[in-house]
Design a protein around this motif. Structure first.
Motif, PDB file in Angstrom:
ATOM      1  N   GLU A  26       0.559  -1.302  -0.015  1.00 22.99           N
ATOM      2  CA  GLU A  26       0.047   0.023   0.274  1.00 22.99           C
ATOM      3  C   GLU A  26       0.446   1.196   0.180  1.00 22.99           C
ATOM      4  O   GLU A  26       1.967   1.178   0.842  1.00 22.99           O
ATOM      5  N   TYR A  27       0.709   2.088  -0.431  1.00 23.50           N
ATOM      6  CA  TYR A  27       1.254   3.444  -0.724  1.00 23.50           C
ATOM      7  C   TYR A  27       1.337   3.608   0.653  1.00 23.50           C
ATOM      8  O   TYR A  27       2.376   4.843   0.529  1.00 23.50           O
ATOM      9  N   ARG A  28       0.089   4.052   1.279  1.00 22.00           N
ATOM     10  CA  ARG A  28       0.760   4.859   2.436  1.00 22.00           C
ATOM     11  C   ARG A  28       2.089   4.129   3.555  1.00 22.00           C
ATOM     12  O   ARG A  28       2.138   4.376   4.453  1.00 22.00           O
ATOM     13  N   ASP A  29       1.499   2.458   3.192  1.00 15.95           N
ATOM     14  CA  ASP A  29       2.349   1.970   4.205  1.00 15.95           C
ATOM     15  C   ASP A  29       4.465   2.394   3.687  1.00 15.95           C
ATOM     16  O   ASP A  29       4.884   2.528   4.763  1.00 15.95           O
ATOM     17  N   ALA A  33       6.818   3.921   6.247  1.00 15.25           N
ATOM     18  CA  ALA A  33       7.746   3.294   6.221  1.00 15.25           C
ATOM     19  C   ALA A  33       8.845   4.404   6.113  1.00 15.25           C
ATOM     20  O   ALA A  33      10.389   4.465   7.022  1.00 15.25           O
ATOM     21  N   PHE A  34       8.485   5.026   4.503  1.00 15.66           N
ATOM     22  CA  PHE A  34       9.929   5.446   4.991  1.00 15.66           C
ATOM     23  C   PHE A  34       9.950   6.810   5.516  1.00 15.66           C
ATOM     24  O   PHE A  34      11.547   7.695   5.889  1.00 15.66           O
ATOM     25  N   PHE A  57       3.941  -2.775   8.417  1.00 11.39           N
ATOM     26  CA  PHE A  57       3.593  -2.410   8.670  1.00 11.39           C
ATOM     27  C   PHE A  57       1.947  -3.079   7.981  1.00 11.39           C
ATOM     28  O   PHE A  57       0.651  -2.972   8.203  1.00 11.39           O
ATOM     29  N   LYS A  58       2.484  -3.518   6.382  1.00 14.78           N
ATOM     30  CA  LYS A  58       1.726  -4.695   5.782  1.00 14.78           C
ATOM     31  C   LYS A  58       1.102  -5.869   6.409  1.00 14.78           C
ATOM     32  O   LYS A  58       0.067  -6.838   6.928  1.00 14.78           O
TER      33      LYS A  58
END
Length: 164
Positions: A26-29, A33-34, A57-58
């Motif tokens: 997912e983009y949000r994850d 993370a970044f 996150f996933k």
């Protein structure tokens, strides 16, 4: 600057590799993370360093330690006992479930007395969990396209074995 020797072609190849490897995330994850990486690490990540941060996150359960997994099991033993195995299993990740089955099942864990037998059971759990957890972590880290290709290859090998 870490990428000072990269030309546009190198950067494009790197971007494409990262994009393919993170396509199932997912983009949000990835953004979260970044942000974690930027706030906790001194140097830019490699993909191999960064992907586990995204996967947390996933699938947070994929990266818990064997000791934490055993603690989860012991808490469930106290909370659910031997008669509520279905409810206990609802709280476990897949590697924990596989490990429990591998070491003799829920009933065996619940019926094991504290002391040497319990310590032996814990040791068996930790060893088995390390094996199953490693498999799960490796699969989580691979891009979906690579997993599909591996499944194709393994399926073809299995078919050849069965036909002999």
């Amino acid at each position: 600057m870490f990428f000072k020797d990269f030309d546009a072609g190198n950067i494009e190849v790197q971007v494409n590799l990262w994009q393919r490897s993170l396509a199932d995330c997912e983009y949000r994850d990835v953004v979260n993370a970044f942000e974690i990486w930027l706030n906790t690490e001194k140097y830019p990540p490699t993909l191999a360093e960064f992907k586990p941060v995204v996967i947390r996150f996933k699938n947070p359960g994929a990266f818990i330690s064997p000791e934490r997994a055993w603690e989860t099991v012991t808490i469930a033993v106290r909370k659910y006992g031997s008669y509520n195995s279905e409810r206990a299993f609802e709280t476990f990740s897949e590697p924990i479930k596989r490990t429990i089955r591998n070491i003799g099942g829920w009933q065996k864990i619940c019926q094991t007395e504290l002391g040497r037998e319990w310590d032996f059971l814990r040791k068996n759990f930790v060893e088995a969990y390390n094996d199953f957890g490693q498999d799960q972590r490796e699969q989580e880290l691979l891009p979906v396209s690579v997993l599909h290709r591996l499944q194709e290859v393994t399926g073809q090998k299995q078919e050849r074995l069965e036909s002999k």
